[in-house]
Design an enzyme around this catalytic site. Structure first.
Site, mmCIF file in Angstrom:
data_model
loop_
_atom_site.group_PDB
_atom_site.id
_atom_site.type_symbol
_atom_site.label_atom_id
_atom_site.label_comp_id
_atom_site.label_asym_id
_atom_site.label_seq_id
_atom_site.Cartn_x
_atom_site.Cartn_y
_atom_site.Cartn_z
ATOM 1 N N ASP A 66 46.399 37.169 28.418
ATOM 2 C CA ASP A 66 46.987 38.101 27.472
ATOM 3 C C ASP A 66 48.292 38.645 28.063
ATOM 4 O O ASP A 66 48.297 39.648 28.760
ATOM 5 C CB ASP A 66 45.981 39.249 27.253
ATOM 6 C CG ASP A 66 46.240 39.969 25.962
ATOM 7 O OD1 ASP A 66 47.280 39.715 25.338
ATOM 8 O OD2 ASP A 66 45.407 40.788 25.578
ATOM 9 N N CYS A 70 55.991 68.406 38.606
ATOM 10 C CA CYS A 70 56.589 67.453 37.673
ATOM 11 C C CYS A 70 57.546 68.144 36.709
ATOM 12 O O CYS A 70 58.290 67.476 36.000
ATOM 13 C CB CYS A 70 55.520 66.660 36.932
ATOM 14 S SG CYS A 70 54.407 67.670 35.972
#
Length: 353
Positions: free
Chosen positions: A230, A69
């Site tokens: 939600d 990464c």
DNA sequence: GCGACAG
DNA sequence: ATCTTGTCGC
């Protein structure tokens, strides 16, 4: 995971991509001596809006020894952060070892070393999910017409919390309120392989929420109910928020209630009052798709999901009692339950580790 | 340079 | 949502 849609006369199958797996295996394919950016990976997946999510996936990468990464940097050629051992210093060392020139914390001539999204040869999953949202929104919108008469005597309220691990573990909780009283509670735990990306929340939370709603229905069927979710409904870039998606799948009235706007502009000048609350329309391209509701310093945004009209969704939400909280009491309960469960599991995991 | 960006 | 590796546009 495959989800089947059955509504009207169409049946659509959706295979949810494992975004974690796709992104992590992609990083291993970055050619030697090249780097890419968070934005380029997001473009490869089909939507630049996922750039920040890519950063979060990098931060969660526990296999940093095998999954490079460190090769992902900012689009303005800044190095970016590195939360694996060694920090940014280590990231610069690793890049230097790959013969990537760095000056003042920036990559020199990033263009020369950039592995672009076109070279990634990735299927643009987010684009096809977006197309599906556009397609489904036509039907969701139709179900909101002529739907001012429906009653919502009983309400189901749902929320999801997460344990921080890989893949993410979702704790989904639903509470059934009959005549203002709690009558059933369900909790489910399920792994999810789709990160949060603005505009694509449904593909992360749909399945956990469906599981816990289904659990409620297993005990008995109840009529005259609507589901409070939600998140947004119509108030969405493709007019198909998670509330709409769930409504279509269950053929039930759903209302999206969110604490922040995703799209749209509040028309504050048109504010009106209802008891101790004020409310005002939210417009997207001049079209009213939802309402903001304020009480004291707290705000919520309501929009219809499916099988309920905009006006009725507003009416039902306005009628919810808030107590002394930041949002209606009905919304808080599942939130408290799933957070409690999350903490409990977290402690359990920590004590075993 | 600051805000926008559901959870 | 947690506990923090973004990007573009005004």
């Amino acid at each position: 995971m495959i989800i089947n849609y059955t509504f009207i006369t169409y049946r659509v199958s959706l295979e949810l991509p494992n975004i974690y797996g796709i992104v992590y295996s992609l990083l291993k394919k970055i050619p030697q001596g090249k780097v890419t950016t968070y934005g380029e990976v997001a473009r490869g997946l089909g939507d630049l809006k996922a750039a920040r999510t890519i950063g979060r996936l990098m931060a969660k990468n526990i296999w940093y020894k095998y999954i490079p990464c460190y090769k992902v940097v900012h689009s303005d050629s800044r190095i970016g952060k590195y939360s694996a051992p060694g920090g940014v210093k280590k990231k610069m060392e690793l890049l230097a070892k790959d013969q990537i020139p760095i000056e003042n914390g920036k990559i020199v001539h990033l263009n020369k070393y950039l592995w672009s999204h076109k070279e990634m040869n990735l299927f643009p999953y987010l684009q096809s999910l977006m197309r599906m949202q556009q397609y489904l929104s036509k039907y969701a919108l139709k179900t909101t017409e002529h739907r001012s008469h429906i009653t919502c005597k009983n309400k189901i309220s749902c929320d999801v919390a997460y344990i921080d691990s890989l893949p993410d573990i979702a704790i989904s909780s639903c509470v059934l309120f009959e005549n203002e009283n709690v009558s059933e509670i369900s909790i489910t735990i399920s792994p999810v392989y789709f990160p949060y990306i603005p505009g694509y929340l449904a593909f992360r939370e749909l399945v956990p929420i469906l599981f816990s709603i289904k659990k409620l229905y297993e005990n008995r069927l109840f009529h005259d109910s609507c589901i409070l979710i939600d998140g947004h409904g119509l108030l969405h870039p493709r007019k198909l928020g998670i509330a709409s998606h769930i409504g279509l799948l269950l053929n039930k009235p759903t209302i999206g209630i969110a604490k922040k706007l995703l799209v749209g502009k509040p028309l504050i000048k048109k504010r009106k009052r209802y008891l101790d609350r004020t409310y005002y329309p939210i417009a997207v391209n001049g079209e009213i798709l939802g309402y903001g509701i304020e009480k004291d310093k707290s705000k919520i945004f309501v929009s219809p999901g499916a099988y309920i009209s905009l006006d009725k969704a507003l009416e039902v939400t306005l009628s919810l009692s808030w107590g002394n909280r930041r949002e209606p009491y009905l919304m808080i309960l599942p939130h408290v339950i799933s957070s409690y469960f999350r903490k409990h599991l977290d402690n359990l995991i920590r004590s075993r580790a």
